[in-house]
Structures are given as structure tokens and as C-alpha cells.
Design a protein around this motif. Structure first.
Motif, short mmCIF file in Angstrom:
data_model
loop_
_atom_site.label_atom_id
_atom_site.label_comp_id
_atom_site.label_asym_id
_atom_site.label_seq_id
_atom_site.Cartn_x
_atom_site.Cartn_y
_atom_site.Cartn_z
N GLN A 830 0.82 -1.20 0.00
CA GLN A 830 0.00 0.00 0.00
C GLN A 830 0.87 1.26 0.00
OE1 GLN A 830 -3.33 0.13 -0.34
NE2 GLN A 830 -3.10 2.37 -0.47
N GLU A 834 1.06 4.23 -2.86
CA GLU A 834 0.87 5.65 -2.60
C GLU A 834 2.09 6.45 -3.06
OE1 GLU A 834 0.12 5.84 1.54
OE2 GLU A 834 -1.90 4.94 1.41
N ARG A 835 3.26 5.89 -2.85
CA ARG A 835 4.50 6.59 -3.27
C ARG A 835 4.55 6.77 -4.79
NH1 ARG A 835 9.98 6.62 -1.56
NH2 ARG A 835 9.18 6.48 0.57
N VAL A 837 1.97 6.45 -6.88
CA VAL A 837 0.64 6.81 -7.43
C VAL A 837 0.13 5.68 -8.34
CG1 VAL A 837 -0.73 8.69 -8.42
CG2 VAL A 837 1.52 9.19 -7.45
N SER A 839 -2.17 1.71 -8.23
CA SER A 839 -3.08 0.93 -7.42
C SER A 839 -2.32 -0.18 -6.73
CB SER A 839 -4.19 0.33 -8.31
OG SER A 839 -3.64 -0.68 -9.15
N ARG A 840 -2.88 -0.67 -5.64
CA ARG A 840 -2.22 -1.76 -4.91
C ARG A 840 -2.13 -3.00 -5.78
NH1 ARG A 840 -3.75 -3.90 1.18
NH2 ARG A 840 -2.40 -5.74 1.15
#
Length: 926
Positions: A830, A834-835, A837, A839-840
Motif C-alpha cells: 500500500q 501511494e508513493r 501513485v 493501485s495496490r
């Protein structure tokens, strides 16, 4: 050289100390002290430069004798202009405000030579320190009276005192290397260290003087100091300033010690004014060292002695030499070498040939060959006869003047008066012919001339030792051991040196793989040599013993002990004068670095050794040095220099097939693997013919590393019973694992090599394991083995070998590599999403692709497979399997039986060696 060339080295800890004081919540003041020339001002300026780089306001001032009479004279440029009628109190108030301002921006103030400030300036600095509104770094010398206001700063805990000490030997060496562009010989850095004693100012002036006088020169990228020190006017002024004002008696006492060297204190007091000697000791210019009931006086600094001695007029020098010689000639305390030198330089020289010969032999034992030549020639002029000619022969030989030494031998032969003299002459002449010209046949004839039965035991030992050494170099192990066995290698009789016998026997034992016997013999040889340093052929004994010891340690796999001993021999060498031992010691360092997996370091040392041996090579080591240098170049992937070096190695003394192995690695560096394997196998065949089983095993293992294990595995297995120690067993296991292609066994072999400190061999075995895993379809195993091989390769500086060239890195896309690196750093899926940009689910897909390409299943395995993976390949990626898939090569036994070189003397290139010796010295050989 300009000040911009002078690096700031060796004071990083002190600079950090000042930086820590400045960066504290409540900045601390610092007073830097130390004797003249240690770099106090430079350190303070560097500290202020760091503060300025952090956008802190700084200012600099310097106290002088001229400004000392003017209130705030040294700080005038930092304080506002004042009315000349202002009181001192008003001046002080304005100066305090000028330095502290509104108190918002703390200023950092540096003051050089603060002890020369006027009283008002010192009061100002003391007030600033009390208020804490600015931070001070003050420079004061520790060898001058320190004013009370300055001393009160650290006594009242207002400042920290930082005492500078001279640079260490290592820091001095780093400073010299940082200043001079290129390789600097070990002897040059040691010379500069001994004269400067870590004083940066003296060191700089010495290098300046070397430039100015031409004593410090660079040739082929190697800096070398040649000759003694010739003090320039600038250097003399610097030293004279530090000596200070001297009275007539003090000057005379300094000159006595400068010309005569250290003297017992009671004898110095008979030659110089006792009050002057006492005054010099109080000032720290003379040091008196007491051992038991004996006190020895000497000048405190070696550079002071050189400068003072250079300024002594010639007439006074001769008189002082005579007076000191007479003082040192008391019955029972005569030092032949020292007294001989003093008498030669005195105003009334006395030619005592026996004393001069004794001095020459003592100089030979101390490796002072130029001095030995001078004393021997003077002894010959005084009718010294055969002993003087023998000493002259040895001195000339060790200076590379082998042709002149042979001419002296012709004269000496007419002066022989007994059997022992004939034996000594035969040994010295044979070794000169062997090392200087490579004329092994002539040397053998010379050694057969003395009647062994008529020789005393010491001389017979030397004759047999020389014959044994010659036999090893021309006939092999068996003949050398047979000759050496006719006399004990060591003896309890100090008058019977057997060190040359021990050296020859140990070398033969080491190459035969009998390492424990070799090392025991070497230990005995060193003990014997220590007792008889002035014996004939002691120089050869020392060099061959060292070579045999390091060879035994290398071939037995004792890598760490090899490096330790090579370093110790190097340090022992530097403790003596310059000579061929310098080249030998750095050659040994290069050899040890190469074995330990540092080819770049090896190139550095071997380049220096080669430059030294180019000047003179009385032992015939230039070819061996070129072989090692060629191999080091090849292991870095530098094939062209390797090829050039190996071609230079075609002449001279051959040892253990090093020339063929150098050519093998040169071919391998150019990806000519068939040619490389052929040369390695041929080197093994030559070693086998001579009974050098350890050298044979090493050469065969080179073939295994190149990829031709199948052809040599049987022979390596047979050598396990012939060669002592675990290394040859590891060789055999490596060959067997490479033949069978069992990757796990190759990994196990890599571990064994790594534990022995043989990192290059470990890297090759790990690389072959990776190839074996890849062939077996085990991608995970291949990834792990590849990571291990690359880690080992990186620990070997720059390394390129056939086994490593075959490693292929898994091709990850840039995004896959980015995701894998973040996962390796510990980020969750996750967090990575986020880092980046993403999707997981996309992150999980990228990791799945990474795992599939690397053959792993988890993040734990990712660290092993990727964590040590370099950003770029270590080497080219041409395939090179553990067993190369070329046309079948002839088995080792076939090469051995059909070797066209069988029976040929491969040790001594007689004609080329002779022509090289004559050509290099430009004086021929009749």
C-alpha cells in the motif's frame, strides 16, 4: 607547487571538534595550540570556512609584533574608526559592539597568533568570551609564553583547548599522495616522514625543496626522491626561524651533533660548552635519552640536523669529524662504520684498511651499499687486499653495477690467499652472474671451482647454498633438496651461517607443496641470518628467505598470514636505507594484494616495484614482477597492458611458470579462452617436470577457473596426496564440481575459498554455480548465486574473469526495479502504491513479475537476490559455463607427455638476460 595544491589532510577529527563546539546550543570557544608548523592557522581557517558555508558571519585577524604596540592594532580592520582622543574604555566599548552588534547573528571570530595581540585586544576577546555573544577560535603556539588573558580562557572554562600533535606516519603518507599526482614510492614517503616527523610546514618545504633541486622527480607516473636532501634558502630560513637566536656556544654544540650524530652525553660535554648544552636541552632543541646508566644526546628534530650540517663550513666540518672520531675511538667502544666515515671526512684522514673493511662489511649488513662501496674503494687504496675487493664486489652487485663487479672479481682472483677466500669469491661472483646476467651455466662452473673439503664450515655452507639455489632455478626441486641436504640449514654456531642453504631448501620445499617443512626451515634461516648480517651472501639469503616464506604462505592458502607477513617485511625494509630491498618489499605487497583479491591495489604496488627494478635488478626479479603485473591488469579486464607486460616478461629469471600464467590471464581478458587454457596447462606441465607440485596445482586450477575443468580434474585429484594443506583439496573439489555441474557443490567450494580469504577464487566458483543453476532451470538458485558472486567481485575492487563474465542479470523493467527496491526498503504494498501513485493491485502484479524473473517467492528471498545487485554489470556478459563447450581439449596427461619443451632450461634466459643486463647499464660484458 602553490598553496592551492596543498590538501587539508589528517586533521578531520580536530575540525569536527571545532565544528561541534560551534554548532552547540551555546557555542563554545576554542584555543588551538601546538608547536610551530603543525597547521594551527590552516585548521582555524578551515573551521571558519565551514561556518561561512553555513551562512554564519565570520571574521579573521592576526597578531603581529609590529601591531602589538598599538591598542587594537591587529583588529583595526574589524572595528569602526574612532576619535584619537577616545579613552581606552571607549575604544573597548565600541569594539565590543562592533563584534557583537545587535546580538541577533552570532559571529565567529578567528585570530591567528593571538599571543602577539596588545593588552586591549586580549581584554576585548576575554569580554566577548565572557558574554558568549560570539564564538572564538584562537591560535597560539605552545612553545612560546602564553599571555595570562589567553590562558585564562581555558583555565576559567571559557574555552576548550585543542592541542595539535604532529601528523601520524599514515596521515603524512596520505598528505604526500594527495599533494603529488601519481604513485609515490614507499621509500619517498618514508624519507619525507622521517625528515618532517609529521610537521606539515616542514613537509611542504621539503617537497618544495625537492622540486627546486630536482631531487623529487616523476618518471612514468611514479614519484621518487633521489639522493640526499639539499636544503634550499627557503627551507633553511624556515628551520632557522624555528631554532631562534643561538649563542656561539649553542651553535657549536648543534654543529657537533649535526656532523657527528648522536653522542653519549659525557662525550658531548667534553667537546661543547656544558652551559650551552643545558640551554639547548631546556629549549627543546637537544634531546637527552637515558638508558640505564647511559645518557645519549641528539638533535630533537632530524630536519634541524640536515639544515645545520649543510651550513657548517668545510674546514670546520673536517675538524669536527676528527674530534668526534677521536672521542668515539675509545678502546672497547669502537664502531667501525661510524669511525670510518668520520675519519674519511676529517681534516686529517687516516687510512686504516682493516678498519675500513670492517666498516664496509658493517655497511653491507645494514644495506648501505653506496657507503660500503666508498669505504671498500678507500680500503683498496690503502692496501686492503682481497677482503676489500670482496666487499667492493658485493657493494657494486647490490647497486646493479654487475659488469663492474665482474671486473673487480677478475682482480680479486689474483689476490686469493686461502681456500676460504676462494670460496667466498666463488659465491659472490656466481650470484652476480646469476642475478645480474642470468648466466646460470657460467655461475655453475664458478661454484664447482672451490675445493669443498678445504673450506671451513661457514664458507662451505654458502657455497652449497649458492649451488642449491642455482640447482633449483635450473634443474628443479629434487636436485636442490639433494644439495641442501648435504649440510644442515641452521646451526647453533654463530660463526657458521647457513641462511643461504635454508633459503634455497625452503624455496624448493614450498614449490613442492611441503609447506610445514618449508616454514620450519625458513624460521631457522631467519635466526641464522640475524646472527650473521655481515656474512657473504647475506643479502641474497634475506631476499630468497622472504620470497620462500611468502610463496609457502600463498600456496598453502594462508592468505591473511601472507598479507600480515608481507606488510611486516615492507615495514622492516623501510626502517633501513634505500636499495633493491625496496623493490622486493613492494613486489611482495603486490603479490599479497593479488592473492587476497585486490588487483587494483596490486597494480599500484607492482607498478612501483617495476619502476624500482628498471633502475637496477641485481637479483633478477624484473621478469617475475612483470608477470604479476600482467596478471593484475588482466584480472581488472585491462587486456592490453597485460599483454604488454607479459611480453616484457619473456626474459630474465623464470619462477614457477608465472610468465605462462600471465599470458593465460591476458588471453582470458581478451576472451581467448582456448589459448588461455593451453597456456595454463603448459605452465602446469613445466612445473610437473621440475617436481613443483604446488605450482602445478595452482596452474591447473587456473584452467578450472577459465572453464576447462574436465581436462585437469584427474590430475588435481592425484596432487591432493602430494601437496600439504587444504588449498589443493579445494582445487580438486572445485574441478570435480565443475565437471559434474552440481551447483550446490560449487557454492560449497566458493565458501571454502572465501573462508581462506581467497575472494577472487570464491567469486569464480560462485559465478560458475550461478551458471550451473541456470542450466538446471533453477532460477532462484541462479539469482542467489549471482548475487553472491557479484558481492564477492565488488569486494575485489575491479574484477573481470571468465566465470564472472558469464553472469547475466535478470532483466527487470524500470518500474519493476523501482517497485522491488521500495519493497526491499521495507515499504508495504500500500505504501509503495501511494508513493508511486499506482493501485495496490498494480504493485502486486509488478512484484509477481519480479519474483518470477528472479526465481524467488518472498521478500526475504528478494533481499538475497536483489539487495546486493549492482546497478551495472561487473563485467561483459559473454557466456562462459563452468565447463566451456568448445572442442575437446587434450587431457593434461597428453600435454605432459608431448610437451616439446621437456628437458629445456626454462628458468634462465641466458642470452637475453645477459644482453639486457649489458644494455640497461650501457657498459657491456666481455
Amino acid at each position: 607547487m602553490t598553496s592551492e595544491n596543498w590538501a587539508f589532510t589528517g586533521r578531520q577529527a580536530e575540525l569536527r571538534f571545532i565544528a561541534d563546539c560551534f554548532s552547540a546550543a551555546a557555542p563554545r570557544n576554542v584555543v588551538v595550540t601546538g608547536t610551530a608548523g603543525l597547521g594551527k592557522s590552516r585548521l582555524a581557517r578551515e573551521a571558519l570556512a565551514q561556518a561561512e558555508a553555513c551562512r554564519r558571519p565570520t571574521c579573521w585577524a592576526a597578531g603581529t609584533s609590529a601591531a602589538q604596540a598599538i591598542p587594537l592594532g591587529a583588529l583595526a580592520h574589524l572595528v569602526p574608526v574612532s576619535d584619537t582622543t577616545s579613552s581606552l574604555f571607549t575604544l573597548l566599548q565600541r569594539a565590543v559592539f562592533a563584534f557583537t552588534g545587535d546580538g541577533q547573528a552570532r559571529r565567529f571570530i578567528g585570530v591567528d597568533d593571538a599571543h602577539l595581540l596588545d593588552d586591549l585586544s586580549m581584554t576585548l576577546l576575554h569580554q566577548i568570551a565572557l558574554s558568549g555573544t560570539a564564538a572564538l577560535v584562537l591560535v597560539v603556539p605552545s612553545d612560546s609564553p602564553i599571555p595570562a588573558p589567553i590562558a585564562a580562557l581555558w583555565k576559567d572554562a571559557l574555552a576548550d583547548r585543542l592541542e595539535l600533535l604532529p601528523l601520524s606516519r599514515a596521515d603524512t603518507r596520505r598528505l604526500v599522495h594527495a599533494t603529488l599526482d601519481g604513485i609515490v614510492t614507499a621509500r619517498t614517503t618514508e624519507f619525507l616522514w622521517r625528515l618532517s616527523r609529521g610537521n606539515p610546514l616542514y613537509l611542504r618545504e621539503l617537497i618544495e625543496a625537492g622540486y627546486a633541486t630536482g631531487r623529487l622527480q616523476v618518471r612514468d607516473g611514479v614519484w621518487r626522491w633521489e639522493g640526499g636532501l639539499a636544503p634550499t634558502c627557503r627551507l633553511t630560513e624556515v628551520v632557522r626561524t624555528h631554532l631562534g637566536e643561538l649563542g656561539t656556544g649553542e651553535q657549536a654544540a648543534l654543529e657537533i651533533l649535526a656532523v657527528g650524530g648522536p653522542l653519549p652525553l659525557d662525550r658531548l660535554l667534553t667537546l661543547a660548552n656544558p652551559e650551552a648544552v643545558t640551554a639547548l636541552e631546556r629549549r627543546g632543541l637537544i634531546v637527552v635519552e637515558r638508558t640505564g646508566r647511559t645518557a645519549q644526546a641528539r638533535l630533537a628534530h632530524p630536519l634541524h640536523r640536515e639544515v645545520v650540517r649543510a651550513q657548517v663550513p668545510e674546514a670546520a666540518r673536517g675538524r669536527l669529524c676528527r674530534q668526534v672520531a677521536e672521542t668515539c675511538s675509545a678502546p672497547g667502544t669502537v664502531d667501525p662504520l661510524r669511525v670510518s666515515i668520520l675519519l674519511l671526512d676529517s681534516d686529517k684522514p687516516q687510512l686504516d684498511s682493516d678498519l675500513l673493511v670492517a666498516g664496509a662489511r658493517q655497511a653491507l649488513g645494514r644495506r648501505q651499499h653506496g657507503l660500503a662501496e666508498r669505504l671498500a674503494r678507500t680500503a683498496i687504496e690503502g692496501g686492503g687486499g682481497f677482503p676489500a675487493h670482496l666487499a667492493l664486489m658485493e657493494a657494486l652487485h647490490w647497486q646493479g653495477q654487475t659488469v663492474e663487479a665482474e671486473r673487480v672479481a677478475t682482480v680479486a682472483a689474483t689476490l686469493v690467499g686461502c681456500a676460504d677466500e676462494a670460496g667466498d669469491l666463488a659465491v659472490v661472483r656466481a650470484l652476480n652472474l646469476l642475478g645480474g646476467f642470468g648466466r646460470g651455466d657460467t655461475a655453475a662452473t664458478v661454484l664447482q671451482q672451490p675445493d669443498a673439503a678445504a673450506l671451513s664450515k661457514p664458507v662451505r655452507c654458502d657455497v652449497l647454498g649458492a649451488r642449491s639455489l642455482l640447482a633449483f632455478l635450473t634443474g628443479g626441486v629434487a636436485e636442490a633438496l639433494e644439495l641442501a641436504g648435504t649440510v644442515g640449514a641452521g646451526t647453533d654456531d654463530p660463526s657458521a651461517p647457513g641462511s643461504l642453504v635454508a633459503a634455497a631448501r625452503a624455496t624448493a620445499l614450498a614449490t613442492a607443496g611441503r609447506f610445514d617443512e618449508a616454514l620450519t626451515t625458513i624460521a631457522s634461516g631467519w635466526v641464522t641470518l640475524e646472527r650473521c648480517r655481515t656474512a657473504t651472501a647475506a643479502g641474497w639469503s634475506r631476499i630468497v628467505l622472504a620470497h620462500a616464506e611468502l610463496l609457502a604462505l600463498e600456496l598453502s592458502g594462508r592468505t591473511r598470514e601472507l598479507r600480515r607477513r608481507a606488510t611486516q617485511l615492507y615495514q622492516d625494509c623501510l626502517s633501513g636505507p634505500e636499495g633493491v630491498d625496496d623493490a622486493v618489499s613492494v613486489l611482495h605487497l603486490g603479490q599479497a594484494a593479488l592473492v587476497a583479491g585486490q588487483p587494483r591495489t596490486a597494480v599500484r604496488w607492482l607498478t612501483e616495484a617495476s619502476a624500482c627494478l628498471d633502475r637496477f635488478d641485481p637479483v633478477g626479479l624484473r621478469g617475475l614482477c612483470a608477470d604479476h603485473l600482467a596478471q593484475a591488469h588482466a584480472l581488472t579486464g585491462d587486456g592490453s597492458p597485460a599483454d604488454e607486460e607479459s611480453s616484457e616478461a619473456d626474459f630474465g629469471l623464470r619462477r614457477g611458470g608465472h610468465a605462462l600464467l600471465a599470458k593465460a590471464w591476458s588471453a582470458a581478458a581478451q576472451d581467448k579462452l582456448v589459448e588461455a587454457a593451453d597456456r595454463a596447462v603448459l605452465a602446469a606441465a613445466e612445473a610437473a617436470e621440475l617436481g613443483e607440485w604446488a605450482l602445478e596445482a595452482r596452474a591447473l586450477h587456473v584452467a578450472v577457473r577459465i572453464g576447462y575443468a574436465r581436462q585437469v580434474a584427474d590430475r588435481l585429484r592425484a596432487l591432493v596426496v602430494k601437496v600439504d594443506g587444504p588449498l589443493v583439496r579445494a582445487y580438486a573439489q572445485h574441478a570435480e564440481a565443475a565437471v559434474t555441474g552440481v551447483a550446490a557443490q560449487l557454492e560449497e567450494v566458493a565458501g571454502r575459498f572465501e573462508r581462506m580469504g581467497l575472494r577472487i577464487l570464491a567469486a569464480d566458483a560462485a559465478g560458475q554455480a550461478a551458471t550451473a543453476y541456470e542450466r538446471a532451470g533453477d532460477r532462484r538458485g541462479a539469482a542467489v548465486a549471482t548475487a553472491r558472486a557479484r558481492q564477492l567481485a565488488r569486494s575485489c575492487e575491479t574484477l573481470r574473469t571468465p566465470a564472472l563474465a558469464g553472469l547475466v542479470s535478470p532483466e527487470l523493467t524500470s518500474r519493476e526495479d523501482e517497485v522491488a527496491r521500495l519493497a526491499l526498503a521495507g515499504l508495504t504494498n500500500q505504501a509503495i502504491a501511494e508513493r508511486l501513485v499506482l493501485s495496490r493491485r498494480t504493485v502486486e502484479a509488478h512484484l509477481a513479475n519480479v519474483y518470477a524473473k528472479l526465481g524467488i517467492n518472498s521478500r526475504i528471498e528478494l533481499r538475497a537476490a536483489l539487495g546486493r545487485r549492482p546497478a551495472a554489470p561487473v563485467a561483459a556478459t559473454e557466456p562462459c559455463p563452468a565447463v566451456a563447450p568448445h572442442a575437446p581439449r587434450p587431457r593434461y596427461s597428453q600435454v605432459l607427455s608431448t610437451n616439446p619443451a621437456a628437458g629445456r632450461d626454462r628458468r634462465l634466459g641466458t642470452a637475453s638476460r645477459e644482453s639486457r643486463g649489458a644494455g640497461r647499464r650501457n657498459d657491456g660484458h666481455g
